[in-house]
Motif scaffolding. Structure first.
Motif, PDB file in Angstrom:
ATOM      1  N   ILE A  57       0.848  -1.206   0.000  1.00 34.16           N
ATOM      2  CA  ILE A  57       0.000   0.000   0.000  1.00 34.16           C
ATOM      3  C   ILE A  57       0.878   1.248   0.000  1.00 34.16           C
ATOM      4  N   GLU A  58       1.934   1.250   0.815  1.00 29.12           N
ATOM      5  CA  GLU A  58       2.863   2.389   0.840  1.00 29.12           C
ATOM      6  C   GLU A  58       3.473   2.609  -0.539  1.00 29.12           C
ATOM      7  N   ARG A  59       3.742   1.496  -1.241  1.00 28.74           N
ATOM      8  CA  ARG A  59       4.330   1.567  -2.591  1.00 28.74           C
ATOM      9  C   ARG A  59       3.347   2.179  -3.591  1.00 28.74           C
ATOM     10  N   LEU A  60       2.052   2.081  -3.287  1.00 23.94           N
ATOM     11  CA  LEU A  60       1.017   2.611  -4.167  1.00 23.94           C
ATOM     12  C   LEU A  60       0.904   4.130  -4.064  1.00 23.94           C
ATOM     13  N   VAL A  61       1.095   4.656  -2.869  1.00 20.06           N
ATOM     14  CA  VAL A  61       0.815   6.070  -2.606  1.00 20.06           C
ATOM     15  C   VAL A  61       2.006   6.940  -3.023  1.00 20.06           C
ATOM     16  N   PRO A  62       1.772   7.972  -3.854  1.00 19.99           N
ATOM     17  CA  PRO A  62       2.860   8.867  -4.275  1.00 19.99           C
ATOM     18  C   PRO A  62       3.435   9.638  -3.092  1.00 19.99           C
ATOM     19  N   THR A  63       4.657  10.105  -3.256  1.00 18.63           N
ATOM     20  CA  THR A  63       5.283  10.991  -2.283  1.00 18.63           C
ATOM     21  C   THR A  63       5.692  12.268  -3.015  1.00 18.63           C
ATOM     22  N   MET A  64       6.386  13.124  -2.316  1.00 23.06           N
ATOM     23  CA  MET A  64       6.831  14.386  -2.912  1.00 23.06           C
ATOM     24  C   MET A  64       7.750  14.141  -4.122  1.00 23.06           C
ATOM     25  N   ASP A  65       8.537  13.045  -4.060  1.00 24.16           N
ATOM     26  CA  ASP A  65       9.535  12.787  -5.109  1.00 24.16           C
ATOM     27  C   ASP A  65       9.288  11.494  -5.874  1.00 24.16           C
ATOM     28  N   TYR A  66       8.141  10.889  -5.699  1.00 27.54           N
ATOM     29  CA  TYR A  66       7.923   9.560  -6.289  1.00 27.54           C
ATOM     30  C   TYR A  66       6.476   9.396  -6.766  1.00 27.54           C
ATOM     31  N   TYR A  67       6.344   8.769  -7.934  1.00 27.37           N
ATOM     32  CA  TYR A  67       5.023   8.376  -8.412  1.00 27.37           C
ATOM     33  C   TYR A  67       5.111   6.938  -8.915  1.00 27.37           C
ATOM     34  N   PRO A  68       4.190   6.070  -8.483  1.00 21.87           N
ATOM     35  CA  PRO A  68       4.281   4.646  -8.852  1.00 21.87           C
ATOM     36  C   PRO A  68       4.084   4.418 -10.344  1.00 21.87           C
ATOM     37  N   ASP A  69       4.741   3.382 -10.832  1.00 25.30           N
ATOM     38  CA  ASP A  69       4.597   2.996 -12.229  1.00 25.30           C
ATOM     39  C   ASP A  69       3.161   2.561 -12.496  1.00 25.30           C
ATOM     40  N   ALA A 119      -0.098  17.184  -4.262  1.00 26.85           N
ATOM     41  CA  ALA A 119      -1.550  17.092  -4.481  1.00 26.85           C
ATOM     42  C   ALA A 119      -1.860  16.592  -5.887  1.00 26.85           C
ATOM     43  N   ALA A 120      -1.088  17.080  -6.870  1.00 30.03           N
ATOM     44  CA  ALA A 120      -1.299  16.657  -8.257  1.00 30.03           C
ATOM     45  C   ALA A 120      -1.089  15.159  -8.419  1.00 30.03           C
ATOM     46  N   LYS A 121      -0.093  14.625  -7.730  1.00 34.83           N
ATOM     47  CA  LYS A 121       0.186  13.191  -7.821  1.00 34.83           C
ATOM     48  C   LYS A 121      -0.919  12.362  -7.177  1.00 34.83           C
ATOM     49  N   ILE A 122      -1.430  12.815  -6.067  1.00 36.76           N
ATOM     50  CA  ILE A 122      -2.528  12.095  -5.404  1.00 36.76           C
ATOM     51  C   ILE A 122      -3.774  12.101  -6.284  1.00 36.76           C
ATOM     52  N   ILE A 123      -4.052  13.257  -6.897  1.00 40.40           N
ATOM     53  CA  ILE A 123      -5.208  13.346  -7.793  1.00 40.40           C
ATOM     54  C   ILE A 123      -5.043  12.399  -8.976  1.00 40.40           C
ATOM     55  N   GLN A 124      -3.820  12.347  -9.533  1.00 42.54           N
ATOM     56  CA  GLN A 124      -3.577  11.450 -10.659  1.00 42.54           C
ATOM     57  C   GLN A 124      -3.824   9.992 -10.270  1.00 42.54           C
ATOM     58  N   LEU A 125      -3.394   9.613  -9.078  1.00 42.80           N
ATOM     59  CA  LEU A 125      -3.643   8.248  -8.590  1.00 42.80           C
ATOM     60  C   LEU A 125      -5.139   7.984  -8.482  1.00 42.80           C
ATOM     61  N   LEU A 126      -5.875   8.939  -7.919  1.00 46.18           N
ATOM     62  CA  LEU A 126      -7.323   8.774  -7.769  1.00 46.18           C
ATOM     63  C   LEU A 126      -8.017   8.703  -9.126  1.00 46.18           C
ATOM     64  N   LYS A 127      -7.515   9.498 -10.088  1.00 43.78           N
ATOM     65  CA  LYS A 127      -8.093   9.461 -11.442  1.00 43.78           C
ATOM     66  C   LYS A 127      -7.905   8.084 -12.074  1.00 43.78           C
ATOM     67  N   GLU A 128      -6.696   7.561 -11.970  1.00 46.02           N
ATOM     68  CA  GLU A 128      -6.439   6.244 -12.544  1.00 46.02           C
ATOM     69  C   GLU A 128      -7.296   5.177 -11.864  1.00 46.02           C
ATOM     70  N   TRP A 129      -7.476   5.317 -10.575  1.00 53.30           N
ATOM     71  CA  TRP A 129      -8.285   4.354  -9.812  1.00 53.30           C
ATOM     72  C   TRP A 129      -9.750   4.439 -10.236  1.00 53.30           C
ATOM     73  N   THR A 130     -10.303   5.653 -10.252  1.00 50.56           N
ATOM     74  CA  THR A 130     -11.734   5.791 -10.556  1.00 50.56           C
ATOM     75  C   THR A 130     -12.059   5.456 -12.013  1.00 50.56           C
ATOM     76  N   GLU A 131     -11.113   5.685 -12.907  1.00 52.38           N
ATOM     77  CA  GLU A 131     -11.366   5.416 -14.323  1.00 52.38           C
ATOM     78  C   GLU A 131     -11.209   3.937 -14.669  1.00 52.38           C
ATOM     79  N   THR A 132     -10.287   3.267 -13.993  1.00 52.03           N
ATOM     80  CA  THR A 132     -10.030   1.861 -14.302  1.00 52.03           C
ATOM     81  C   THR A 132     -10.921   0.928 -13.491  1.00 52.03           C
ATOM     82  N   PHE A 133     -11.210   1.282 -12.256  1.00 51.72           N
ATOM     83  CA  PHE A 133     -12.024   0.429 -11.373  1.00 51.72           C
ATOM     84  C   PHE A 133     -13.164   1.234 -10.744  1.00 51.72           C
ATOM     85  N   PRO A 134     -14.051   1.802 -11.565  1.00 54.44           N
ATOM     86  CA  PRO A 134     -15.130   2.635 -11.000  1.00 54.44           C
ATOM     87  C   PRO A 134     -16.043   1.869 -10.046  1.00 54.44           C
TER      88      PRO A 134
END
Length: 485
Positions: A57-69, A119-134
């Motif tokens: 789960i930690e690997r899923l969540v973006p940080t200030m310097d990291y965004y998951p593949d 914030a932008a990275k968290i939003i991007q994660l949520l977008k990918e989540w909601t669009e792929t697994f609504p």
């Protein structure tokens, strides 16, 4: 998966999903600094192969310097439902987000300046989540957690409200996706019926004026194209979480826990029923023909249709047609088959030979998949696998490999392979059918009367009488049951 608007996407380097095979390095993937915790998760050639649920789960969540593949996002979100409910996962993601946000706010001015990027990275994660697994957001608990995370993130950009607008649009798109899927489910439930109850079950010889498939469409290529239309429409309503029900539902039975939503398996059942209906329709169209010459023509017609399906890449319809012709009531028509030019049928059966785990079919499927990857037109991109074999592959992958390793970590290598196969299917189902739709032909294919198994045998025996004691006993029993019904 859609990209975030504007400059937001530029801060998040991505690699194509499954651009490389399992075990190879993921180029462009930034590794998080795990320090002394490098054993959890465990990496192999740049990919996570195991880890605790918390570490994954930690690997899923973006940080200030990291965004998951993106490959990891898709695989983890797909497989996580085996171990945790979506709303529980959202809650954990929200807790990590809040913790990171607080750390940034309490840090240096340079770190505070990175709040918008975070914030932008968290939003991007949520977008990918909601669009792929609504469907993960269908219940109130998940929506509540989503809104809570969104509320926290909007505080990072209160000045111009850009983040708030993006979240609003994301939420609107999610609600539209859920509404569309709900409406489709209601329509399908209204017309839901078993394969053998489709249309009218005929029990007597049809009149010579009764319509058959050749009176509707006598061109094998056109019929194969219309079958492909129906197939692509069916697969378009199968989603990744539907396919993961195969895994989560079995775990529910093993652990006596309600981990899977049984209603989600309906799309799988509906598609499987379509295969059965097509097989029974083929058998009905052959057995109901009274004259041997016309019956021979009908058999040869369906052989040509199956061959055209193979050429298109529609392996599911091809297998259904072959299955229909191999049903006992059809296969026993020796006088009919003696007049059929079977060379083309032998080639088709060779492609679908079950020996060596359908090795010939898998080779053909691989060829179609490679053609699809380099295709310039939708006509060449079509790949429709034999669905029940596709499901069995996922089933055996699940049964052969354990969910957890002896040390208690999640066997993520297993889920890489399952998600790779599911992603291939998702890629194929997105192809837009290039053939013109013929409502008349499709209506016949979907609503034409079909025989029950008993009625097929009756028609078969009426066309070519029983040849041995077993058939004679069956024929006698069937006539008695038909007369007393």
């Amino acid at each position: 998966m859609c990209a975030a608007p504007g400059k937001m996407r530029e801060t998040m380097p991505q690699t194509p999903i499954f651009s490389s095979m399992l075990g190879s390095s993921c180029s462009g993937q930034v590794q998080p600094d795990m320090g002394e915790r490098c054993v959890d998760p465990v990496y192999q050639d740049g990919n996570i192969v195991s880890g605790s649920l918390e570490a994954l789960i930690e690997r899923l969540v973006p940080t200030m310097d990291y965004y998951p593949d993106r490959t990891y996002i898709f695989t983890f979100l797909l497989s996580s439902r085996v171990f945790i409910h979506p709303h529980e996962l959202l809650a954990k993601v929200g807790q990590i987000c809040i913790k990171q946000k607080q750390q940034l706010e309490a840090g240096t001015e340079a770190e505070k300046a990175k709040l918008k990027s975070f914030a932008a990275k968290i939003i991007q994660l949520l977008k990918e989540w909601t669009e792929t697994f609504p469907y993960d957001f269908q219940d109130e608990k998940s929506m509540k957690e989503l809104k809570e995370i969104a509320h926290r993130i909007t505080q990072c950009d209160e000045e111009n409200g850009t983040v708030k607008k993006i979240i609003s649009q994301m939420t609107q798109n999610l609600l539209m996706a859920l509404s569309a899927r709900s409406q489709y489910q209601e329509i399908k439930e209204k017309f839901r019926q078993p394969a053998t109850d489709k249309g009218t079950i005929l029990k007597t010889k049809p009149q010579s004026t009764q319509k058959d498939i050749l009176s509707v469409c006598c061109d094998p290529l056109i019929l194969a194209q219309q079958l492909t239309h129906i197939e692509l429409e069916r697969v378009s309503n199968i989603y990744p979480e539907d396919l993961m029900q195969i895994v989560s539902h079995m775990d529910s039975l093993d652990n006596h826990k309600c981990r899977g939503d049984v209603t989600k398996t309906y799309n799988l059942e509906a598609y499987d029923n379509w295969f059965n209906c097509l097989s029974m329709l083929v058998a009905t169209e052959i057995c109901r023909v009274v004259k041997k010459k016309q019956r021979t023509r009908m058999v040869e017609f369906f052989i040509d249709v199956a061959r055209e399906c193979f050429n298109i890449g529609n392996f599911n319809s091809m297998m259904a047609i072959i299955s229909g012709m191999n049903l006992s009531p059809v296969a026993r028509l020796k006088k009919t088959w003696s007049k059929v030019k079977t060379a083309k049928f032998d080639v088709l059966e060779h492609h679908m030979d079950p020996s060596s785990n359908f090795c010939n079919y898998r080779t053909a499927l691989q060829g179609a998949a490679q053609r699809s990857q380099t295709a310039n037109s939708n006509r060449e991109k079509i790949v429709i696998p034999v669905f029940n074999l596709f499901i069995k592959d996922i089933y055996f992958l699940h049964k052969i490999h354990t969910n957890r390793l002896p040390n208690g970590q999640i066997n993520f290598k297993k889920f890489w392979e399952i998600s790779r196969q599911i992603h291939d299917f998702l890629t194929w189902k997105q192809v837009e059918c290039p053939f013109e739709k013929d409502k008349k032909i499709q209506s016949y294919l979907l609503t034409a009367p079909i025989y029950s198994e008993e009625a097929l045998f009756i028609a078969s025996f009426e066309s070519e009488g029983p040849e041995n004691h077993m058939e004679k006993d069956s024929w006698k029993t069937l006539r008695y049951e038909a007369s007393s019904a």
